[in-house]
Design a protein around this motif. Structure first.
Motif, PDB file in Angstrom:
ATOM      1  N   PHE A 201       0.950  -0.663  -0.282  1.00 45.89           N
ATOM      2  CA  PHE A 201       0.146   0.446   0.237  1.00 45.89           C
ATOM      3  C   PHE A 201       0.803   1.307  -0.246  1.00 45.89           C
ATOM      4  CE2 PHE A 201      -2.634   2.834   2.083  1.00 45.89           C
ATOM      5  CZ  PHE A 201      -3.953   3.044   1.367  1.00 45.89           C
ATOM      6  N   LEU A 202       1.946   1.088   0.802  1.00 53.37           N
ATOM      7  CA  LEU A 202       3.065   2.634   0.574  1.00 53.37           C
ATOM      8  C   LEU A 202       3.891   2.389  -0.692  1.00 53.37           C
ATOM      9  CD1 LEU A 202       4.243   2.229   4.104  1.00 53.37           C
ATOM     10  CD2 LEU A 202       2.454   3.840   3.619  1.00 53.37           C
ATOM     11  N   ARG A 203       3.461   2.047  -1.248  1.00 52.89           N
ATOM     12  CA  ARG A 203       4.653   1.453  -2.389  1.00 52.89           C
ATOM     13  C   ARG A 203       3.556   2.164  -3.452  1.00 52.89           C
ATOM     14  NH1 ARG A 203       8.163   2.680  -5.770  1.00 52.89           N
ATOM     15  NH2 ARG A 203       9.687   1.094  -6.178  1.00 52.89           N
ATOM     16  N   TYR A 204       2.566   1.952  -3.182  1.00 53.08           N
ATOM     17  CA  TYR A 204       1.587   2.651  -4.247  1.00 53.08           C
ATOM     18  C   TYR A 204       1.393   3.764  -4.386  1.00 53.08           C
ATOM     19  CZ  TYR A 204      -0.357  -1.760  -6.512  1.00 53.08           C
ATOM     20  OH  TYR A 204       0.050  -3.279  -7.033  1.00 53.08           O
ATOM     21  N   ARG A 205       1.991   4.995  -2.521  1.00 54.91           N
ATOM     22  CA  ARG A 205       1.636   6.149  -2.680  1.00 54.91           C
ATOM     23  C   ARG A 205       2.242   6.644  -3.415  1.00 54.91           C
ATOM     24  NH1 ARG A 205       1.638   8.241   3.111  1.00 54.91           N
ATOM     25  NH2 ARG A 205       1.333   9.727   2.106  1.00 54.91           N
ATOM     26  N   SER A 206       4.133   6.022  -4.532  1.00 51.22           N
ATOM     27  CA  SER A 206       4.231   7.269  -5.131  1.00 51.22           C
ATOM     28  C   SER A 206       3.436   7.003  -6.832  1.00 51.22           C
ATOM     29  CB  SER A 206       5.286   6.195  -5.861  1.00 51.22           C
ATOM     30  OG  SER A 206       5.279   5.160  -5.886  1.00 51.22           O
ATOM     31  N   SER A 207       2.471   6.934  -7.015  1.00 51.82           N
ATOM     32  CA  SER A 207       1.964   6.492  -8.360  1.00 51.82           C
ATOM     33  C   SER A 207      -0.105   7.315  -8.525  1.00 51.82           C
ATOM     34  CB  SER A 207       1.033   4.972  -8.072  1.00 51.82           C
ATOM     35  OG  SER A 207       0.122   4.942  -9.494  1.00 51.82           O
ATOM     36  N   GLY A 208       0.263   7.323  -9.241  1.00 54.43           N
ATOM     37  CA  GLY A 208      -0.925   9.340  -9.499  1.00 54.43           C
ATOM     38  C   GLY A 208      -1.910   8.591  -9.423  1.00 54.43           C
ATOM     39  N   ASP A 209      -2.559   7.336  -9.552  1.00 50.34           N
ATOM     40  CA  ASP A 209      -3.480   6.476  -9.331  1.00 50.34           C
ATOM     41  C   ASP A 209      -3.974   6.425  -8.163  1.00 50.34           C
ATOM     42  OD1 ASP A 209      -4.739   5.260 -12.298  1.00 50.34           O
ATOM     43  OD2 ASP A 209      -2.477   5.047 -11.849  1.00 50.34           O
ATOM     44  N   PHE A 210      -3.362   6.481  -7.002  1.00 44.86           N
ATOM     45  CA  PHE A 210      -2.981   6.461  -5.256  1.00 44.86           C
ATOM     46  C   PHE A 210      -4.452   7.604  -5.190  1.00 44.86           C
ATOM     47  CE2 PHE A 210      -2.424   7.160  -1.045  1.00 44.86           C
ATOM     48  CZ  PHE A 210      -2.554   5.434  -0.605  1.00 44.86           C
TER      49      PHE A 210
END
Length: 271
Positions: A201-210
């Protein structure tokens, strides 16, 4: 808009109830629903599903204390740590890769993983196991540790790419690899799942899709609330329906929904 929230709550409750009856959170069924029914792009659906799964798993950890206490769990903390060594790395790596994949490639990866989970569920329905053998699969502690790290690595990648807790894979792994009773394995799997999902979940924070968590926050809250309620209800009516028959039916449903979701996503892209 309110109708959409009601549909989210109802869908979450239905999926949670079915999953609760076989000891799963139902995240593997939420993902196809989010993509095919609510028309959310795959990566955003994974992020939304993972956020929902985090809350459901956190609630499940404490709700299981009535049947499995911390005094039973603590002596097995080495199992949790062993699996976490691999699962945290796997989740972080897989989430980073998912962000960079093209939508078409991600759809195919998700389809293969969902189909794989469906096959695992079919196998569990056909060849059920109730308890561990009472002994570790590997007598040598070195090989047991290596096997645990490798298993955790694979499970962490699957959990990150689908936004699931991974109980379908974790519970059989803990039972077979470490010889743990299946009820205790369920609680141990949740303790592995929570930090593993948090890493992804924390890794996905760098995505604009977050940003989907902000854009679809009302759907997220209604889906999560329904999932929690459904999981509780499913646990209460556990035993009313033959578990093997239910598992077989849900596995078939997962395979069908994975196939339909994959083709829906592909057709949407080609239109």
């Amino acid at each position: 808009m309110r109708f959409k929230h009601l549909k989210g709550f109802t869908a979450g409750a239905g999926i949670g109830s079915l999953g609760g009856m076989i000891g799963l959170g139902g995240a593997e069924f939420r993902l196809p629903l989010l993509v095919a029914y609510f028309r959310i792009p795959t990566l955003q659906a994974i992020i939304l599903n993972k956020a929902c799964s985090l809350i459901v798993v956190a609630v499940a950890i404490f709700s299981r204390q009535a049947s499995i206490s911390w005094t039973q769990i603590w002596p097995q903390n080495h199992i949790v740590l062993n699996l976490l060594i691999g699962s945290l790395v796997g989740a972080w790596w897989a989430a980073g890769k998912a962000i960079k994949l093209s939508p078409a490639t991600l759809n195919r990866v998700v389809f293969v993983l969902l189909a794989g989970l469906g096959c695992v569920m079919l196998a569990e329905a056909s060849f059920p196991f109730e308890n561990g053998g009472g002994a570790n699969w590997f007598a040598n502690s070195y090989w047991l540790t290596m096997a645990g790290v490798l298993a955790g690595l694979v499970i962490g990648m699957v959990a990150a790419l689908l936004g699931v807790a991974g109980g379908e894979l974790l519970i059989p792994t803990i039972v077979l690899l470490y010889g743990v009773d299946i009820k205790l394995a369920g609680s141990l799997s949740l303790l592995v799942s929570l930090p593993t999902m948090l890493a992804g979940f924390l890794r996905y924070r760098s995505s604009g899709d977050f940003s989907v968590l902000r854009d679809e926050r009302h759907l997220f809250f209604s889906l999560t609330a329904g999932s929690i309620l459904g999981a509780i209800l499913g646990g209460l009516i556990l035993g009313w329906i033959d578990e093997r028959l239910l598992m077989f039916g849900l596995a078939t449903l997962l395979l069908l929904s994975a196939w339909k979701t994959f083709h829906h996503a592909r057709n949407t892209q080609t239109c």
